[in-house]
Design a protein around this motif. Structure first.
Motif, mmCIF file in Angstrom:
data_model
loop_
_atom_site.group_PDB
_atom_site.id
_atom_site.type_symbol
_atom_site.label_atom_id
_atom_site.label_comp_id
_atom_site.label_asym_id
_atom_site.label_seq_id
_atom_site.Cartn_x
_atom_site.Cartn_y
_atom_site.Cartn_z
ATOM 1 N N LEU A 476 30.314 43.932 45.742
ATOM 2 C CA LEU A 476 31.175 44.848 44.997
ATOM 3 C C LEU A 476 32.583 44.901 45.558
ATOM 4 C CD1 LEU A 476 28.750 47.849 44.472
ATOM 5 C CD2 LEU A 476 29.694 46.400 42.702
ATOM 6 N N ARG A 477 32.857 44.130 46.623
ATOM 7 C CA ARG A 477 34.146 44.326 47.298
ATOM 8 C C ARG A 477 35.312 43.894 46.433
ATOM 9 N NH1 ARG A 477 32.293 39.724 49.468
ATOM 10 N NH2 ARG A 477 33.676 37.921 49.443
ATOM 11 N N LYS A 478 35.055 43.037 45.452
ATOM 12 C CA LYS A 478 36.177 42.567 44.638
ATOM 13 C C LYS A 478 36.536 43.563 43.537
ATOM 14 C CE LYS A 478 36.193 37.706 45.480
ATOM 15 N NZ LYS A 478 35.315 36.573 45.221
ATOM 16 N N MET A 479 35.623 44.499 43.266
ATOM 17 C CA MET A 479 35.888 45.425 42.164
ATOM 18 C C MET A 479 37.106 46.307 42.416
ATOM 19 S SD MET A 479 33.223 45.118 39.848
ATOM 20 C CE MET A 479 32.674 46.667 39.227
ATOM 21 N N PRO A 480 37.245 46.949 43.600
ATOM 22 C CA PRO A 480 38.433 47.799 43.790
ATOM 23 C C PRO A 480 39.725 47.009 43.718
ATOM 24 C CG PRO A 480 36.852 48.166 45.554
ATOM 25 C CD PRO A 480 36.362 47.014 44.768
ATOM 26 N N GLU A 481 39.660 45.725 44.120
ATOM 27 C CA GLU A 481 40.885 44.918 44.118
ATOM 28 C C GLU A 481 41.463 44.776 42.724
ATOM 29 O OE1 GLU A 481 40.123 41.210 45.909
ATOM 30 O OE2 GLU A 481 39.707 42.078 47.887
#
Lengths: 665, 315
Positions: A476-481
């Motif tokens: 999920l780390r790419k979602m906030p980006e």
């Protein structure tokens, strides 16, 4: 994209074939189920692949639907997965009621799933609105499936009105989005219209009118899909269309966080007061959407105050909670449907003792309920944990406003957590434990294989997700980006840190499980060889208490409801014992929705009054109608004349003035 | 906090000692109460004898129950088992501590509570339903005060883990922030009395089931299950008292010996304090308890705003 094409084709074909073979229940079911299962499975594979590899993305020029980006793929996962399990559940659920109408059910069900898949895939606003509308209409048809009941139809109408009220806000939103309608403060208006329009679907507090009405009325598989997947699409809409620019994070953050706190707390308290099991679950959906909004709010505030750790925790918590809530609430609704199917009632004060009669359902409901309460060795805890961390990070911040709102968030989450424990203790205790309180419960039917299979499948998925939480955090780390123009190294770093914490949480769950097994073995060893007897419940000297003496779900919930009486929405109607030989006495406590009482009811009564006045025009007299037509034509002529001259004059002289005037109008 | 081998050994030994002597706490409380009442009271080791007797017994389960009843004490104790691994025993940071473990700690306590409530509802007894209902009511309100206390600790220490939070501030820092300490101690004290089911909220020795909370929920247990519950209650009381002690103790000093002495001495002092409280107050009316808990929340909020606005203490 091929997968999605296949999925849509299968869903459509299955639905249409089922509709054609409506006369024959079996063929309709086979067609509908095959199409539904095939379609959702293709969609699920496609969604997961698109989520894992968002780079492979081709956008054709002028296409109406497109390969989903990461966010869309993320929201497609609950839709497809829940869609599949709910389809299996439908087979058993509809076996006894719905003869001769199964084809219709499957047609609308498949169409609803197809439109829900299409919503995130839409490439243009028009396609989006079109699919959104189809989604609303098909689900309306499904909510109204048991149309002969007055209650159901009332719920269905409320749902339809809510859908269309939403569209009324979404159209201006897209006009701002596309630049057709230019205003000052475009971002603000874009966000507000979007938040209200999508919030009506998602169930933001105050806009949640339809959830406690439509969820209990719809067939269980449908409420499961609606609650687990469809309301999430409202969140998807807000994140994709309403949230636009890079620099209004504070607006989004404060709005979503405040909405979240109110929704979570209010949802939990009103869920605690409900008597109907499915209505309780529906209110709990409002609460969970609140928690998700709190996570998103903390996330945006983190970006706004350049606190990336807070942002990562908030967003990750929200997204984890979306997935966990989808699976768990889906399971709970399926189990509640099984309770309804086997007993014929959802009133918890008439149920009880079902753990012995439908043990599989009871165990699954208990597990899912405890998980959704956010208790540690289970699923929903990691998401709430991350949101708490975001709140803690906000506490330490310099800004006083951020400090106050973070403190409010933490407090809200904590008290909500406490109340939610009560909500599920009430639901589990009232429905499954104790003695049956009526013949409905004591004569419960056995669970068919399809229903049990669907519920077991979903709860196993929940267990897998629990173990996979650290991996999911990393994914999920790419979602906030996506909300930032520039992808930062720092965000990945914080995500790794958070994933490490999640790994520790999973380890802690494992340790608690090991402790549990050890203590259980110890207990087993201590009891072997000793007398273990069965006896009546010890009720303070009065052996053999009857079910009428049991604490009912309503009385269980009463003290806390009395403490937290939000906007005095809990009304007590009592008939006191009267005279020397009192004959009848009764107490009923009803929970009225504060939002309905505060503005929906007055609003619709107002509209009703206007409609009544307008109705007088429809007198039935021909002369009157002709007069009205003449007046209308005259009015249009005059208006057109004035308007026309104005515009041409403006265009001839100076174009700018006319544009300004148009805006004013 | 750095991982230090010495610390871990201290922690481990203190953990084991705590596990062994935690059933002493109810004994001390009872002794204090007996002293105030002018009686001799039960033996100091009474709970050990009780536990031993219960462990040797068989069990009777109600026809109505469905297994949740038997599951509840085991899950509660397993949850407490998770809690003790995160707790800084003997003023030494737990080697298993991690960022945010304080949330896990609070929620594991909640897990035990919810399971106990479900166990009570499983029997179908009206009294147990009543107890369960009250337990949920009070604990939901106490949760708010508890998390405000946690927020206060985060604000003054800047750490998110229970160990660092409770022992992470030095004497200087403590003096700087100590002015609102009595408020926080008061707020946590009320939470403690609620969670541990002590007198102004719940009377563990009342003879009337109608007025019980925790005792009413465990009416149907016997034998080893009852022993697990009794031991769990003692352990929970120990943990909560330890938090109260570490909250006000300006620790850690440099000498580990003193740390340990202070820790254990403090916990016993806390037990005496609870005993005195129980002796001089009567149990509140049930309707008064929510107000008391709101008061606790108010105390904690005032303390937190005090720190935020004045940064104030003596230094």
């Amino acid at each position: 994209m091929v997968l999605f094409d296949a999925s849509l084709f299968l869903l459509a074909a299955g639905g249409i074939l089922a509709l054609i073979s409506n006369r024959n229940d079996r063929i309709a079911t086979i067609c509908g189920l095959t199409g539904g299962l095939g379609g959702t499975l293709c969609g699920a594979i496609g969604a997961i692949r698109a989520f894992l590899t968002p780079e492979i993305r081709t956008v054709a020029e002028g296409a109406v639907i497109q390969q989903p980006e990461m966010m869309a793929a993320f929201f497609l996962m609950p839709v497809t997965i829940l869609g599949a399990f709910a389809a299996i559940h439908s087979v058993g659920y509809l076996k006894h009621h719905g003869h001769g109408r199964l084809g219709i059910y499957w047609f609308f069900y498949n169409l609803m799933i197809a439109s829900m898949i299409l919503v995130p895939l839409s490439a243009t606003p028009v396609t989006f609105l079109f699919c959104w509308e189809i989604m609303g209409l098909t689900s309306f048809a499904l909510v109204a499936y048991e149309y002969h009941s007055r209650e159901t139809m009332k719920a269905a109408w409320i749902y339809l009105l809510a859908c269309h009220a939403g569209i009324a806000f979404l159209i201006p939103m897209f006009m701002i989005h596309l630049g057709i309608w230019q205003t000052a403060n475009a971002t603000l208006w874009l966000f507000l219209t979007g938040a209200i329009g999508f919030g009506l679907k998602a169930g933001l507090p105050g806009l949640h009118v339809w959830l406690p009405e439509a969820h209990p009325a719809a067939p269980a598989p449908v409420s499961s899909v609606m609650s687990g997947a469809m309301i999430n699409l409202g969140i998807f809409g807000i994140l994709t269309y309403a949230v636009k620019s890079n620099d209004h994070f504070l607006l989004y953050g404060y709005f979503l966080l405040i909405c979240g706190i109110i929704g979570a707390f209010g949802g939990a308290v009103s869920a605690y007061a409900q008597q109907n099991l499915k209505r309780l679950l529906a209110c709990s959906s409002v609460e969970n959407i609140g928690i998700i909004c709190m996570g998103l709010g903390f996330g945006f505030l983190g970006f706004g105050y350049q606190n990336n750790f807070m942002a990562v925790c908030g967003f990750t918590g929200a997204f984890l909670h979306i997935l966990n809530h989808a699976v768990l609430k889906g399971t709970l609704f399926l189990a509640a449907g099984e309770v309804y199917r086997s007993t014929g009632t959802l009133n918890m004060d008439l149920l009880g003792g079902l753990m012995k009669r439908i043990p599989g359902t009871g165990r699954i409901f208990t597990l899912a309920g405890l998980s959704l309460s956010g208790l540690p060795p289970f699923n929903a805890f990691p998401g709430e944990f991350a949101i708490y961390l975001a709140g803690f990070a906000g506490l330490a911040a310099k800004s006083t406003l951020l400090f106050v709102i973070s403190l409010a968030g933490i407090l809200g989450l904590a008290v909500t957590g406490g109340v939610v424990c009560g909500v599920f203790a009430k639901a589990i205790g009232g429905t499954f434990l104790g003695e049956p309180r009526s013949s409905h419960a004591s004569e419960a039917e056995k669970t068919p294989v399809s229903i049990f299979g669907a519920m077991t499948g979903l709860i196993s998925l929940a267990v897998i997700m629990l173990v996979a939480t650290p991996v999911m955090t990393l994914l999920l780390r790419k979602m906030p980006e996506m909300f930032l123009k520039t992808a930062g190294n720092e965000i990945a770093q914080h995500s790794n840190h958070l994933a490490g914490l999640m790994l520790k949480l999973t380890a802690a769950s494992g340790i608690v499980l090991i402790f549990f097994i050890m203590i259980w073995l110890l207990r087993y060893m201590l009891l072997t060889g000793k007398s273990v007897e069965k006896g009546p419940t010890w009720d303070c000297g009065y052996a053999e208490p009857t079910a009428r003496m049991e604490y009912t779900a309503t009385s269980f919930a009463r003290p806390l409801c009395k403490d937290i009486n939000l906007l005095s929405c809990f009304k007590k109607h009592e008939q006191k014992p009267d005279g020397l030989f009192p004959e009848s006495a009764s107490v009923t406590v009803t929970a009225e929705d504060p939002a309905t009482a505060a503005w929906w009811k007055p609003l619709f009564e107002f509209f009703g009054k206007i409609a009544e006045k307008v109705h007088r025009l429809q007198s039935g007299s021909l002369h009157w109608y002709i007069l009205m037509m003449v007046i209308a034509v005259l009015a249009m002529l005059i208006w057109g004349f004035v308007f026309q001259t104005d515009k041409t004059a403006g265009q001839k002289d100076h174009g700018k003035v006319s544009v300004k005037k148009e805006v004013v109008k | 906090m750095k991982f230090e081998f010495n610390h871990s050994i201290i922690w481990g030994i203190s953990l084991l000692i705590s596990l062994l002597i935690c059933p002493l706490l109810p004994g001390i409380i009872n002794k204090v109460k007996a002293f105030f009442a002018g009686r001799r009271g039960p033996r100091l080791l009474q709970l050990y004898y009780d536990l031993g007797k219960l462990l040797c017994k068989g069990a009777v389960f109600s026809h109505t129950t469905s297994g949740v009843l038997q599951l509840a004490p085991v899950v509660s104790l397993a949850g407490l088992g998770g809690c003790i691994l995160l707790f800084p025993f003997g003023c030494a940071a737990s080697p298993l501590a991690f960022t945010g473990d304080v949330i896990l700690f609070a929620y594991l306590l909640a897990l035990g509570r919810v399971l106990t409530v479900l166990g009570a509802l499983d029997t179908g007894s009206s009294f147990e339903g009543m107890g369960a209902s009250r337990e949920i009511e009070f604990s939901a309100l106490a949760e708010g005060a508890l998390f405000t206390v946690i927020a206060f600790l985060i604000l003054i220490t800047g750490h998110f883990s229970l160990s660092d939070m409770l022992i992470g501030f030095e004497t200087n820092q403590w003096l700087r922030f100590c002015a609102p300490m009595p408020l926080i101690f008061g707020a946590f004290g009320l939470v403690l009395l609620t969670e541990a089911c002590r007198v102004p909220v719940d009377d563990p020795e009342t003879h009337l089931e109608l007025t019980m909370i925790h005792e009413a929920m465990i009416l149907d247990y016997g034998g080893p299950d009852m022993a697990l519950i009794e031991y769990g209650a003692a352990l929970k009381l120990w943990l909560l008292s330890s938090i109260a002690v570490l909250l006000v103790l300006p620790v850690p000093g440099s000498s580990m010996f003193w740390n340990i002495l202070l820790y254990f001495g403090g916990v016993f002092l806390m037990a005496i304090l609870i005993g005195i409280t129980e002796s001089v107050t009567a149990r509140f009316r049930m309707l008064k308890v929510p107000r008391m808990l709101t008061g606790a929340l108010g105390f904690a909020l005032i303390a937190i705003l005090w720190i935020r606005i004045f940064r104030g203490g003596l230094l």
